[in-house]
Design an enzyme around this catalytic site. Structure first.
Site, mmCIF file in Angstrom:
data_model
loop_
_atom_site.group_PDB
_atom_site.id
_atom_site.type_symbol
_atom_site.label_atom_id
_atom_site.label_comp_id
_atom_site.label_asym_id
_atom_site.label_seq_id
_atom_site.Cartn_x
_atom_site.Cartn_y
_atom_site.Cartn_z
ATOM 1 N N ILE A 30 2.406 2.862 2.389
ATOM 2 C CA ILE A 30 3.489 2.571 3.359
ATOM 3 C C ILE A 30 4.563 1.680 2.463
ATOM 4 O O ILE A 30 5.625 1.960 2.351
ATOM 5 C CB ILE A 30 3.136 2.362 4.520
ATOM 6 C CG1 ILE A 30 2.293 3.461 5.462
ATOM 7 C CG2 ILE A 30 4.517 2.351 5.694
ATOM 8 C CD1 ILE A 30 1.511 2.900 6.740
ATOM 9 N N GLU A 49 0.168 -6.848 22.413
ATOM 10 C CA GLU A 49 0.880 -5.760 22.801
ATOM 11 C C GLU A 49 0.035 -5.030 23.783
ATOM 12 O O GLU A 49 -1.130 -5.189 23.453
ATOM 13 C CB GLU A 49 1.539 -4.711 21.623
ATOM 14 C CG GLU A 49 0.594 -4.366 20.672
ATOM 15 C CD GLU A 49 1.084 -3.489 19.659
ATOM 16 O OE1 GLU A 49 1.928 -4.067 18.782
ATOM 17 O OE2 GLU A 49 0.619 -2.375 19.382
ATOM 18 N N ARG A 77 -2.237 -8.344 -1.900
ATOM 19 C CA ARG A 77 -3.362 -8.971 -2.436
ATOM 20 C C ARG A 77 -3.789 -8.687 -3.820
ATOM 21 O O ARG A 77 -4.138 -9.623 -4.542
ATOM 22 C CB ARG A 77 -4.594 -7.916 -1.693
ATOM 23 C CG ARG A 77 -5.079 -8.735 -0.639
ATOM 24 C CD ARG A 77 -6.171 -7.872 0.087
ATOM 25 N NE ARG A 77 -5.848 -6.339 0.311
ATOM 26 C CZ ARG A 77 -6.375 -5.510 0.922
ATOM 27 N NH1 ARG A 77 -7.333 -5.704 1.630
ATOM 28 N NH2 ARG A 77 -5.798 -4.405 0.991
ATOM 29 N N GLY A 105 0.806 -1.233 -0.005
ATOM 30 C CA GLY A 105 -0.017 0.049 0.100
ATOM 31 C C GLY A 105 0.735 1.258 0.017
ATOM 32 O O GLY A 105 2.124 1.323 -0.372
ATOM 33 N N HIS A 108 5.884 0.079 19.313
ATOM 34 C CA HIS A 108 4.823 0.357 18.350
ATOM 35 C C HIS A 108 5.131 2.034 17.818
ATOM 36 O O HIS A 108 4.098 2.702 18.189
ATOM 37 C CB HIS A 108 3.489 0.023 18.669
ATOM 38 C CG HIS A 108 2.366 0.145 17.681
ATOM 39 N ND1 HIS A 108 1.336 -0.787 17.664
ATOM 40 C CD2 HIS A 108 2.224 0.971 16.389
ATOM 41 C CE1 HIS A 108 0.520 -0.510 16.657
ATOM 42 N NE2 HIS A 108 1.089 0.635 15.922
ATOM 43 N N ILE A 109 6.052 2.340 17.370
ATOM 44 C CA ILE A 109 6.409 3.899 17.299
ATOM 45 C C ILE A 109 6.492 4.334 15.961
ATOM 46 O O ILE A 109 7.068 5.412 15.689
ATOM 47 C CB ILE A 109 7.553 4.298 18.320
ATOM 48 C CG1 ILE A 109 8.786 3.439 17.765
ATOM 49 C CG2 ILE A 109 7.267 4.250 19.617
ATOM 50 C CD1 ILE A 109 10.054 3.887 18.239
ATOM 51 N N ILE A 165 6.231 -4.000 10.713
ATOM 52 C CA ILE A 165 5.776 -2.843 11.151
ATOM 53 C C ILE A 165 4.244 -2.699 10.967
ATOM 54 O O ILE A 165 3.769 -1.814 11.045
ATOM 55 C CB ILE A 165 6.244 -1.433 10.711
ATOM 56 C CG1 ILE A 165 6.422 -1.654 9.290
ATOM 57 C CG2 ILE A 165 7.886 -1.670 10.971
ATOM 58 C CD1 ILE A 165 6.678 -0.116 8.384
ATOM 59 N N ALA A 166 3.666 -3.864 10.676
ATOM 60 C CA ALA A 166 2.405 -4.192 10.307
ATOM 61 C C ALA A 166 1.340 -4.076 11.317
ATOM 62 O O ALA A 166 0.993 -3.105 11.993
ATOM 63 C CB ALA A 166 2.126 -5.256 9.436
ATOM 64 N N ARG A 167 1.374 -5.056 12.028
ATOM 65 C CA ARG A 167 0.366 -5.403 13.277
ATOM 66 C C ARG A 167 0.814 -6.954 13.816
ATOM 67 O O ARG A 167 1.230 -7.748 13.369
ATOM 68 C CB ARG A 167 -1.244 -5.582 12.799
ATOM 69 C CG ARG A 167 -1.873 -4.626 12.766
ATOM 70 C CD ARG A 167 -2.123 -3.520 13.886
ATOM 71 N NE ARG A 167 -2.797 -2.340 13.826
ATOM 72 C CZ ARG A 167 -2.423 -1.085 13.582
ATOM 73 N NH1 ARG A 167 -1.157 -0.885 13.452
ATOM 74 N NH2 ARG A 167 -3.243 -0.135 13.404
#
Ligand code: 8YV
Length: 333
Positions: A165, A275, A185, A163, A293-294, A244-246
């Site tokens: 990012i 988290e 996707r 996407g 998560h920064i 860095i996704a989730r």
């Protein structure tokens, strides 16, 4: 005799602490239930808070689902201060006739910068080297025994989730003369592929060929454990994995075991399963860089995210179309 006209302002919820100037501005137009103490509401508390407001600013920590909305007849909008919105159950929000918004674009470059920083830190063992130095282990300069990292320049970066990012990271990678492969996707347009000099490959080919695998895809039930033991087995023993996704995209325990066994070189994680708790097995390792998560966390960007969320909220409450409406198909113009 003067008659006092009582004007009641619409009531909104600001579910987490925001910058004081933004809060003060909101208070000019709304009766604000704020939470500057920044204590996360329990689901029951959140449901109660939502029951008396017309709009809410929330973050990834607030789960908005049918239960949370079940006593909120006047709620028109939930405005997430985040681009990712896996905390939103969109079908339930739409069924309740509530608008859902997020904060795209304003954090793209900041987050892409961080993705690249985490990749550099991981490949070049920056935090591990600092700990080594602070522990007094640096007694001499050595060709062979100072921490040895992996190169980033002229290697292959594999980006899963292409996407805004992901494309931002790809463009940064071009400055390092890296070869860019990606999996997504859906394939990008020819123009977008060209702008990133990116080649579309299957997930398996990406894992087999990339020197650095970067995860930037949104979290959905289907994406749960996109990377587990089986996928890590496909990666090069010299490769790094950056998430860095989730949390939940990576099976953190499987990753810890793979790092311990030396199946890949190192990992850099900004997000974790469950988290802010971090799997203790990850904490035991040195070939990993951990961040709380920064990725979007610069003051400028965090302010911009708040401002966009407020813009979305104000638009919805003025019966206008919010600029970043997620469930747009429910609110046709
Ligand atoms: C947020 C993020 O800071 O935007 C996102 O999706 O992950 C971060 O930028 C975090 O989710 C808080 O809401």
């Amino acid at each position: 005799m003067t008659t006092q006209i009582k004007t009641s302002k619409p009531k909104i919820l600001v579910a987490r602490a925001i910058f004081p100037e933004a809060l003060a501005k909101l208070e000019e137009s709304f009766e604000v239930r704020s939470n500057q103490e920044d204590q996360i509401f329990t689901p029951a508390e959140l449901k109660k808070e939502l029951s008396s407001v017309v709009g809410a600013l929330v973050t990834g920590s607030e789960r908005i689902d049918a239960e949370a909305l079940s006593e909120a007849p006047n709620l028109k909008i939930v405005a997430n201060i985040a681009v990712g919105y896996n905390n939103f159950d969109i079908p339930s929000i739409s069924a309740a006739g509530v608008m859902a918004t997020n904060t795209p674009d304003v954090l793209t470059d900041t987050t892409a910068d961080f993705g690249f920083a985490l990749l550099m830190a991981t490949a070049r063992r920056i935090t591990e080297s600092e700990h080594w130095l602070r522990a007094g282990k640096w007694d001499k300069w050595s060709i062979v025994s100072n921490p040895l990292g992996m190169d980033v320049h002229h290697t292959t970066i594999g980006i899963i989730g292409m996407g805004r990012i992901g494309q931002g990271i790809a463009k940064r990678a071009l400055g390092f003369e890296m070869k860019v492969i990606y999996h997504n996707r859906s394939r990008l347009s020819e123009a977008d592929e060209k702008a990133c000099k990116a080649t579309y490959v299957s997930k398996e080919d990406l894992l087999r060929n990339a020197d650095h695998v970067v995860l930037v895809l949104p979290y959905t039930a289907e994406n749960h454990h996109t990377i587990g033991a089986k996928e890590i087995d496909l990666m090069k023993p010299t490769a790094t994995l950056i998430n860095i996704a989730r949390g939940g995209i990576v099976d953190d325990l499987a990753l810890a075991e793979a790092l311990k066994a030396g199946k890949i070189f190192a990992a850099g994680l900004d997000v974790f399963e469950g988290e802010p708790k971090v799997n203790p097995e990850l904490l035991k390792l040195s070939n990993i860089v951990l961040a709380p998560h920064i990725a979007s966390s610069t003051e400028k960007t965090r302010r911009a995210m708040g401002d966009l969320a407020i813009q979305n909220l104000r638009a919805a409450l003025d019966n206008k179309r919010p600029p970043s409406l997620i469930n747009a198909e429910v609110f046709k113009e």
